[in-house]
Design a protein around this motif. Structure first.
Motif, PDB file in Angstrom:
ATOM      1  N   UNK A 260       0.809  -2.162   0.173  1.00 22.64           N
ATOM      2  CA  UNK A 260      -0.061   0.201  -0.066  1.00 22.64           C
ATOM      3  C   UNK A 260       1.174   0.956  -0.110  1.00 22.64           C
ATOM      4  N   UNK A 261       1.618   1.300   0.637  1.00 23.76           N
ATOM      5  CA  UNK A 261       2.768   2.282   0.821  1.00 23.76           C
ATOM      6  C   UNK A 261       4.200   2.507  -0.486  1.00 23.76           C
ATOM      7  N   UNK A 262       3.942   1.981  -1.758  1.00 25.13           N
ATOM      8  CA  UNK A 262       5.186   1.918  -2.540  1.00 25.13           C
ATOM      9  C   UNK A 262       4.182   2.498  -4.541  1.00 25.13           C
ATOM     10  N   UNK A 263       4.726   2.237  -4.596  1.00 23.72           N
ATOM     11  CA  UNK A 263       4.894   3.286  -6.201  1.00 23.72           C
ATOM     12  C   UNK A 263       4.107   2.281  -6.689  1.00 23.72           C
ATOM     13  N   UNK A 264       3.267   0.967  -6.413  1.00 20.30           N
ATOM     14  CA  UNK A 264       2.264   0.355  -7.412  1.00 20.30           C
ATOM     15  C   UNK A 264       0.693   1.622  -7.192  1.00 20.30           C
ATOM     16  N   UNK A 265       0.347   2.411  -5.917  1.00 24.26           N
ATOM     17  CA  UNK A 265      -0.307   2.954  -6.151  1.00 24.26           C
ATOM     18  C   UNK A 265      -0.678   3.945  -7.102  1.00 24.26           C
ATOM     19  N   UNK A 266       0.221   5.094  -7.537  1.00 21.94           N
ATOM     20  CA  UNK A 266       0.620   5.870  -8.262  1.00 21.94           C
ATOM     21  C   UNK A 266       0.595   4.907 -10.082  1.00 21.94           C
ATOM     22  N   UNK A 267       0.935   3.553 -10.014  1.00 27.13           N
ATOM     23  CA  UNK A 267       1.183   2.979 -11.365  1.00 27.13           C
ATOM     24  C   UNK A 267      -0.693   2.814 -11.310  1.00 27.13           C
TER      25      UNK A 267
END
Length: 368
Positions: free
Chosen positions: A324-331
């Motif tokens: 959840x606190x990673x670059x996956x969210x903006x991607x």
């Protein structure tokens, strides 16, 4: 053992423990803290993405004027404010600027160690613009109709569309990564298809290099994202080529290095037709992705493209739950925003074509 020696050992042990705890703590802070604010902001933006019900309401607009007015309570309002003549072209340009604004926001708010990746993603629009303009020029169509106002070189792209000759474009592309391949195209050393492939190879090589230069979770997520995109591009190239009865030798130079399919893709190159190619693809990791739509794909390859794009969105969304606190969210958000803009462009075009709302809803439901 003397008391002094015992005390010394204890002090040394405590020092080692404190250093280890400090190291682990700083590593956790380095990994997760920079994503706290941007990901919270992105999650709030995600809640504002248009729902299917809202798309259906927009399909009822009947005029482009109404369509623009219906978007006044959304994040598109500022970008559509300058629309005056309510043409499809003007609305599409405004939607492109909105999407470009989303990319720029990601570059601005994300940690500096990963924000350049989103600047690199914009270069895909440069490749699309450059190749579309040159294709249009080659067949004598108005190149400006194919310009998207998104990317890192929009002024140059517009100048290319206005160029009187193909040689003028070479001057415009001077000192860009595209100068050398375009020069080869002009000299007849490569075909238009080879030119397009070369530009995509350069683009994906940059993305992959950046992804592999990251650490820990960032590397895992970015690498998977890039390799999924490369696989999608290669699968579509092979399927279109098989539908056109091209040989393995003709297709192989058109493939982008860096995907996960590897030998499986090589096996698909040697089958005789599209149906057999889909059967080979079914035996790969993409089998379960395409199984339900295989019959439709044999009639319409755009179904396969939409299915693969949906798969990438779903995979990135899945990674947001693991990280959840990673670059996956903006991607994941960028992919959803691209899909939203694609649907809005389609609705505007279909309204302008005079289609009935029921038909627009049906078509737009399959767009992305």
């Amino acid at each position: 053992m003397e008391a002094g020696a015992v005390t010394g050992i204890l002090n040394t042990t405590l020092a080692v423990v404190f250093v280890w705890v400090g190291y682990k703590t700083s590593k956790i802070i380095w990994k997760y803290t920079p994503y706290s604010y941007p990901n919270a902001r992105i999650k709030a933006m995600e809640a504002k993405l248009l729902t299917e019900q809202r798309f259906n309401e927009l399909a009822e607009s009947r005029t482009l004027n109404n369509f623009v007015v219906s978007l006044e309570d959304t994040d598109y309002k500022g970008y559509l404010a300058g629309v005056s003549s309510y043409t499809v072209e003007e609305i599409e340009r405004a939607l492109d600027r909105a999407l470009a604004g989303t990319y720029e926001l990601m570059v601005k708010i994300l940690p500096k160690r990963v924000s350049p990746f989103f600047r690199l993603l914009l270069e895909e629009w440069d490749v699309r613009n450059v190749t579309s303009i040159i294709k249009a020029k080659k067949v004598g169509e108005p190149a400006s109709d194919y310009v998207s106002e998104i990317g890192t070189m929009v002024p140059k792209v517009k100048a290319m569309a206005e160029a009187k000759t193909l040689e003028e474009i070479l001057v415009i592309l001077e000192d860009t990564p595209y100068e050398e391949p375009y020069q080869k195209l002009l000299l007849g050393e490569m075909s238009l298809k080879e030119f397009e492939t070369e530009l995509y190879k350069m683009y994906y090589a940059k993305l992959l290099e950046y992804a592999l230069s990251r650490k820990d979770d960032e590397r895992v997520i970015l690498e998977e994202f890039v390799r999924l995109k490369i696989d999608k591009t290669n699968i579509m190239t092979v399927m279109r080529a098989k539908a056109a009865k091209m040989s393995a030798e003709e297709i192989r130079p058109l493939l982008i290095p860096g995907g996960r399919l590897g030998r499986s893709l090589e096996a698909i190159l040697h089958v005789d037709d599209l149906s057999m190619a889909l059967a080979e693809l079914d035996s790969t990791s993409y089998g379960k992705v395409i199984r339900d739509v295989r019959d439709e794909v044999e009639k319409d390859l755009s179904v396969l493209e939409r299915t693969l794009e949906r798969h990438i969105r779903e995979r990135m969304n899945e990674l947001t739950r693991f990280y959840p606190l990673s670059v996956a969210t903006p991607l994941s958000y960028i992919l959803q925003k691209e899909s939203e803009v694609k649907k809005l462009r389609a609705i505007a075009k279909l309204i302008d074509d005079g289609l009935r709302p029921e038909m627009i809803k049906e078509i737009v439901g399959d767009v992305a």
